[in-house]
Design a protein around this motif. Sequence first.
Motif, PDB file in Angstrom:
ATOM      1  N   UNK A 198       0.162  14.182  -3.534  1.00 54.03           N
ATOM      2  CA  UNK A 198      -0.870  13.154  -3.645  1.00 54.03           C
ATOM      3  C   UNK A 198      -1.897  13.460  -4.723  1.00 54.03           C
ATOM      4  N   UNK A 199      -1.462  14.190  -5.768  1.00 56.60           N
ATOM      5  CA  UNK A 199      -2.370  14.491  -6.877  1.00 56.60           C
ATOM      6  C   UNK A 199      -1.872  13.814  -8.148  1.00 56.60           C
ATOM      7  N   UNK A 200      -2.820  13.439  -8.999  1.00 53.09           N
ATOM      8  CA  UNK A 200      -2.485  12.955 -10.337  1.00 53.09           C
ATOM      9  C   UNK A 200      -2.911  14.036 -11.314  1.00 53.09           C
ATOM     10  N   UNK A 227       0.638   6.606 -13.664  1.00 52.88           N
ATOM     11  CA  UNK A 227      -0.161   5.500 -13.137  1.00 52.88           C
ATOM     12  C   UNK A 227      -0.439   5.671 -11.640  1.00 52.88           C
ATOM     13  N   UNK A 228       0.351   6.520 -10.964  1.00 55.04           N
ATOM     14  CA  UNK A 228       0.117   6.801  -9.547  1.00 55.04           C
ATOM     15  C   UNK A 228       0.291   8.297  -9.317  1.00 55.04           C
ATOM     16  N   UNK A 263       0.855  -1.197   0.000  1.00 55.12           N
ATOM     17  CA  UNK A 263       0.000   0.000   0.000  1.00 55.12           C
ATOM     18  C   UNK A 263       0.884   1.238   0.000  1.00 55.12           C
ATOM     19  N   UNK A 264       0.610   2.156  -0.902  1.00 57.97           N
ATOM     20  CA  UNK A 264       1.414   3.367  -1.014  1.00 57.97           C
ATOM     21  C   UNK A 264       1.188   4.267   0.192  1.00 57.97           C
ATOM     22  N   UNK A 265       2.257   4.701   0.885  1.00 55.89           N
ATOM     23  CA  UNK A 265       2.067   5.586   2.026  1.00 55.89           C
ATOM     24  C   UNK A 265       1.564   6.951   1.591  1.00 55.89           C
ATOM     25  N   UNK A 266       0.715   7.557   2.432  1.00 57.74           N
ATOM     26  CA  UNK A 266       0.263   8.911   2.151  1.00 57.74           C
ATOM     27  C   UNK A 266       1.260   9.881   2.758  1.00 57.74           C
ATOM     28  N   UNK A 267       1.752  10.786   1.917  1.00 60.10           N
ATOM     29  CA  UNK A 267       2.849  11.636   2.353  1.00 60.10           C
ATOM     30  C   UNK A 267       2.782  12.930   1.565  1.00 60.10           C
ATOM     31  N   UNK A 268       2.940  14.049   2.256  1.00 62.30           N
ATOM     32  CA  UNK A 268       2.907  15.344   1.578  1.00 62.30           C
ATOM     33  C   UNK A 268       4.101  16.174   2.035  1.00 62.30           C
ATOM     34  N   UNK A 269       4.581  17.013   1.132  1.00 65.31           N
ATOM     35  CA  UNK A 269       5.578  18.017   1.492  1.00 65.31           C
ATOM     36  C   UNK A 269       5.079  19.341   0.935  1.00 65.31           C
ATOM     37  N   UNK A 270       4.635  20.220   1.801  1.00 62.24           N
ATOM     38  CA  UNK A 270       4.099  21.515   1.396  1.00 62.24           C
ATOM     39  C   UNK A 270       5.110  22.621   1.671  1.00 62.24           C
ATOM     40  N   UNK A 271       4.989  23.759   0.975  1.00 60.69           N
ATOM     41  CA  UNK A 271       5.866  24.894   1.279  1.00 60.69           C
ATOM     42  C   UNK A 271       5.648  25.365   2.714  1.00 60.69           C
ATOM     43  N   UNK A 272       6.704  25.894   3.307  1.00 61.23           N
ATOM     44  CA  UNK A 272       6.593  26.451   4.652  1.00 61.23           C
ATOM     45  C   UNK A 272       5.766  27.730   4.617  1.00 61.23           C
ATOM     46  N   UNK A 273       5.336  28.178   5.790  1.00 58.84           N
ATOM     47  CA  UNK A 273       4.582  29.431   5.875  1.00 58.84           C
ATOM     48  C   UNK A 273       5.423  30.592   5.354  1.00 58.84           C
ATOM     49  N   UNK A 274       6.708  30.588   5.714  1.00 57.99           N
ATOM     50  CA  UNK A 274       7.593  31.666   5.236  1.00 57.99           C
ATOM     51  C   UNK A 274       7.696  31.641   3.712  1.00 57.99           C
TER      52      UNK A 274
END
Length: 250
Positions: free
Chosen positions: A205-207, A198-199, A1-12
């Motif tokens: 987490x967007x296609x 394909x993923x 199962x693919x782990x759910x993981x995000x890396x978003x920009x910091x607030x700064x």
Amino acid sequence: MTPEYRVDPSFRAKLVLAGEDWLQALRDGWWRSLGTTPPALGPGAKDAAAVVGPLVAGRSVALIGNATSLLDDPPPRIDDHDVIVRINRGAHVAEQLGTIGSRTDILLLAGRRMAITLAVDEHLLKHKPGHTLFMSVADRRRLPRWLARRMSYYPAAWREALEAELGARPSTGAMGIDLFSRLVGDGTLHLYGFDFWDSPTSYNLRTKVGPHAPNAERDFALRRVRPEHIHGWRAPDGAGPPEPHATREP
């Protein structure tokens, strides 16, 4: 199962981007009032092929995409390659997960907003990339000066030729395949984390296929990279062009 993981920009990073967007709107208005457009790049802009060509020629190069399928079964010893290339937030994902290598020697950036936020957040990386390559052509006119001088640029003529070959706007990954397959010479180019949509993308987490052509990019990859060097992905029956693998000279 693919782990759910995000890396978003910091607030700064988001604040800096908002400020740059405001300044850019003023610049755009100024240029429109003059009835002209700014030059795409300054006279000192560095050509990416000239900058990284000596680094990758004759070497084992790993170009690591951001498909979440890479996280399902992480390949061992990615960092054993001579040169590690990642895309967008892939360097942050690698360091924080620790399962897909940690080095980033070269970082490819898709566009202006990504470049600004990653430049602000670069201090979060333990292993900072030695070279940052800006791959977009359309966004070059809108880069802030403090950022533009820090990067080198994928050749616009190569990007135009690649779009003609694909029949669609090339993704950053496709441009990376084009760039490094031209430059490795008698070295080898290996792909990881490429499954041609394909993923989802690992860091958001967007296609988002958008303007790209997955089948055309898959066939292009198979023309430039040996199938056994596209790790973690198996070509479907009948996929890919009939002609043998070829590496284009710069």
